[in-house]
Design a protein around this motif. Sequence first.
Motif, PDB file in Angstrom:
ATOM      1  N   GLN A 195      79.683  23.985  -8.100  1.00  0.00           N
ATOM      2  CA  GLN A 195      79.591  22.946  -9.119  1.00  0.00           C
ATOM      3  C   GLN A 195      78.176  22.765  -9.644  1.00  0.00           C
ATOM      4  N   GLY A 196      77.514  23.875  -9.889  1.00  0.00           N
ATOM      5  CA  GLY A 196      76.205  23.830 -10.512  1.00  0.00           C
ATOM      6  C   GLY A 196      75.035  23.701  -9.556  1.00  0.00           C
ATOM      7  N   SER A 197      75.267  23.349  -8.295  1.00  0.00           N
ATOM      8  CA  SER A 197      74.180  23.236  -7.326  1.00  0.00           C
ATOM      9  C   SER A 197      73.886  24.605  -6.718  1.00  0.00           C
ATOM     10  N   THR A 198      72.639  24.824  -6.360  1.00  0.00           N
ATOM     11  CA  THR A 198      72.261  26.078  -5.689  1.00  0.00           C
ATOM     12  C   THR A 198      71.934  25.855  -4.216  1.00  0.00           C
ATOM     13  N   GLN A 199      72.157  24.642  -3.683  1.00  0.00           N
ATOM     14  CA  GLN A 199      71.786  24.332  -2.309  1.00  0.00           C
ATOM     15  C   GLN A 199      72.783  24.903  -1.316  1.00  0.00           C
ATOM     16  N   GLY A 200      72.381  26.036  -0.698  1.00  0.00           N
ATOM     17  CA  GLY A 200      73.113  26.509   0.462  1.00  0.00           C
ATOM     18  C   GLY A 200      72.747  25.649   1.657  1.00  0.00           C
ATOM     19  N   VAL A 201      71.450  25.541   1.908  1.00  0.00           N
ATOM     20  CA  VAL A 201      70.866  24.575   2.836  1.00  0.00           C
ATOM     21  C   VAL A 201      69.609  24.031   2.184  1.00  0.00           C
ATOM     22  N   GLY A 202      69.446  22.722   2.197  1.00  0.00           N
ATOM     23  CA  GLY A 202      68.284  22.106   1.592  1.00  0.00           C
ATOM     24  C   GLY A 202      67.002  22.378   2.359  1.00  0.00           C
ATOM     25  N   ALA A 203      65.883  22.116   1.721  1.00  0.00           N
ATOM     26  CA  ALA A 203      64.570  22.347   2.316  1.00  0.00           C
ATOM     27  C   ALA A 203      64.390  21.503   3.573  1.00  0.00           C
ATOM     28  N   HIS A 204      63.927  22.140   4.647  1.00  0.00           N
ATOM     29  CA  HIS A 204      63.772  21.443   5.916  1.00  0.00           C
ATOM     30  C   HIS A 204      62.898  22.250   6.869  1.00  0.00           C
ATOM     31  N   LYS A 205      62.463  21.586   7.930  1.00  0.00           N
ATOM     32  CA  LYS A 205      61.882  22.250   9.088  1.00  0.00           C
ATOM     33  C   LYS A 205      62.904  22.236  10.210  1.00  0.00           C
ATOM     34  N   ASP A 206      62.863  23.232  11.086  1.00  0.00           N
ATOM     35  CA  ASP A 206      63.746  23.225  12.248  1.00  0.00           C
ATOM     36  C   ASP A 206      63.154  22.317  13.322  1.00  0.00           C
ATOM     37  N   ALA A 207      64.040  21.575  13.992  1.00  0.00           N
ATOM     38  CA  ALA A 207      63.582  20.535  14.915  1.00  0.00           C
ATOM     39  C   ALA A 207      63.243  21.058  16.300  1.00  0.00           C
ATOM     40  N   GLY A 208      63.644  22.270  16.639  1.00  0.00           N
ATOM     41  CA  GLY A 208      63.512  22.742  18.008  1.00  0.00           C
ATOM     42  C   GLY A 208      62.210  23.457  18.306  1.00  0.00           C
ATOM     43  N   ILE A 209      62.304  24.511  19.118  1.00  0.00           N
ATOM     44  CA  ILE A 209      61.134  25.268  19.553  1.00  0.00           C
ATOM     45  C   ILE A 209      60.981  26.520  18.703  1.00  0.00           C
ATOM     46  N   LEU A 210      61.977  27.393  18.736  1.00  0.00           N
ATOM     47  CA  LEU A 210      61.976  28.623  17.950  1.00  0.00           C
ATOM     48  C   LEU A 210      63.377  28.880  17.417  1.00  0.00           C
ATOM     49  N   THR A 211      63.439  29.530  16.278  1.00  0.00           N
ATOM     50  CA  THR A 211      64.708  29.950  15.672  1.00  0.00           C
ATOM     51  C   THR A 211      64.682  31.451  15.472  1.00  0.00           C
ATOM     52  N   LEU A 212      65.796  32.115  15.810  1.00  0.00           N
ATOM     53  CA  LEU A 212      65.975  33.536  15.545  1.00  0.00           C
ATOM     54  C   LEU A 212      67.182  33.683  14.626  1.00  0.00           C
ATOM     55  N   LEU A 213      66.943  34.209  13.441  1.00  0.00           N
ATOM     56  CA  LEU A 213      67.978  34.304  12.423  1.00  0.00           C
ATOM     57  C   LEU A 213      68.324  35.758  12.135  1.00  0.00           C
ATOM     58  N   LEU A 214      69.623  36.049  12.181  1.00  0.00           N
ATOM     59  CA  LEU A 214      70.145  37.342  11.748  1.00  0.00           C
ATOM     60  C   LEU A 214      70.853  37.121  10.424  1.00  0.00           C
ATOM     61  N   GLN A 215      70.388  37.764   9.361  1.00  0.00           N
ATOM     62  CA  GLN A 215      71.012  37.576   8.056  1.00  0.00           C
ATOM     63  C   GLN A 215      71.528  38.902   7.519  1.00  0.00           C
ATOM     64  N   ASP A 216      72.465  38.796   6.572  1.00  0.00           N
ATOM     65  CA  ASP A 216      73.020  40.008   5.975  1.00  0.00           C
ATOM     66  C   ASP A 216      72.172  40.440   4.777  1.00  0.00           C
ATOM     67  N   GLN A 217      72.669  41.424   4.028  1.00  0.00           N
ATOM     68  CA  GLN A 217      71.885  42.017   2.960  1.00  0.00           C
ATOM     69  C   GLN A 217      71.875  41.198   1.676  1.00  0.00           C
ATOM     70  N   VAL A 218      72.636  40.115   1.630  1.00  0.00           N
ATOM     71  CA  VAL A 218      72.717  39.323   0.402  1.00  0.00           C
ATOM     72  C   VAL A 218      71.419  38.584   0.118  1.00  0.00           C
ATOM     73  N   GLY A 219      70.757  38.080   1.173  1.00  0.00           N
ATOM     74  CA  GLY A 219      69.526  37.321   0.967  1.00  0.00           C
ATOM     75  C   GLY A 219      69.810  35.883   0.566  1.00  0.00           C
ATOM     76  N   GLY A 220      68.767  35.150   0.241  1.00  0.00           N
ATOM     77  CA  GLY A 220      68.892  33.754  -0.143  1.00  0.00           C
ATOM     78  C   GLY A 220      67.963  32.836   0.628  1.00  0.00           C
ATOM     79  N   LEU A 221      67.461  33.300   1.800  1.00  0.00           N
ATOM     80  CA  LEU A 221      66.506  32.504   2.551  1.00  0.00           C
ATOM     81  C   LEU A 221      65.168  32.501   1.819  1.00  0.00           C
ATOM     82  N   GLN A 222      64.581  31.314   1.676  1.00  0.00           N
ATOM     83  CA  GLN A 222      63.278  31.177   1.039  1.00  0.00           C
ATOM     84  C   GLN A 222      62.362  30.339   1.931  1.00  0.00           C
ATOM     85  N   VAL A 223      61.108  30.731   1.970  1.00  0.00           N
ATOM     86  CA  VAL A 223      60.087  30.077   2.788  1.00  0.00           C
ATOM     87  C   VAL A 223      59.021  29.500   1.869  1.00  0.00           C
TER      88      VAL A 223
END
Length: 354
Positions: A195-223
């Motif tokens: 519906q016109g929004s591009t938010q897959g996940v909104g801007a945030h910091k992770d609350a824990g210690i470390l995050t390990l992310l496995l992503q596919d070839q589509v992309g979309g993660l932005q830093v």
Amino acid sequence: MTTRSEQTLNLPILDLQLLDNADTKAAFLQNLQDLARNTGFFYLTGHGISAERIHEIEALSRQFFAQDQAQKDALSMTNSPHFRGYSRVNEEHTRNKPDFREQIDIGADLEAVEFDAHTPLWLKLQGPNQWPANWPEFKTIVTAWQSDLRQIAIKLLRAFTLALGLPEDALDRFVTGKPNELLKLIHYPSAEHNQGSTQGVGAHKDAGILTLLLQDQVGGLQVLSKQDGWIDAPYVEGAFIVNIGEILELATNGYLVANMHQVVSPPAQVDRYSIAYFITPNLYAGEVPILELPAALQQLATGPQSDPLNPLLKNAGENTIKGRLRSHLQVTEKFYPEEYQRILNQRQQQEVTA
């Protein structure tokens, strides 16, 4: 040690095997210290997880989300005061806005804590998972994945403390004892349904210690980069994207950076899948200590940055449950009615003062 293909990326690549080699360990630790402060994100290779294992859990994730909606809803997170289970699209919120993704959240599979009036609220996060019925392979594969990524995360955490000139076990009390972790299998439908929004996940910091992310070839993660604004973190075959959580930023008094990031919904007629592992502090660990960094690093540690919409708390357990309460409002309303009303009141005050 950077190849030409790596130079095209916006984030650095670290090979974990270099940590185990006496000839390359010191250079690895120096590189880890530098990039962790400057970006808070990097690609990790040499982690020991085979391509076959990666393909196995990716296929499992797609199989889970391909089920009928009723099968997924049977595991709804609204069944769990421990915030475990399945969430539909738009049921999780980041910075008070719905995220356009569906997911299943799986933590350390432990017995629930018996409560009385003196039990800290955050201990309610400990408890059992919800597992698909008549699908034992799902639990077997996911549990093995959690175990292996936990070992990688702890190895990295100890590398961070060494890189900062501290004893290897400086933060071990946060990752020993009863484990606290979260694994998310995630599916992002294409943007044409959003519906016109591009938010897959909104801007945030992770609350824990470390995050390990496995992503596919589509992309979309932005830093978020101080110099360049939002930069893409594209797929790298066989690599995890690692980022620092708020607990490490707090423990190092802001020397290490928990960077802002977001996910943009995939383009029309394309779906995105990812698998995120979060190692978070033991719920019984208490307040996060400010580590005694070497003098040269202390001069660069100017204190952690706190998001006014999601303030950073010193107690590790309190900081962990804070994020869950705010992100999963249906669960909060059902099992934590007082906290739910408090969150609504805070949001109303923010709207008035905005």
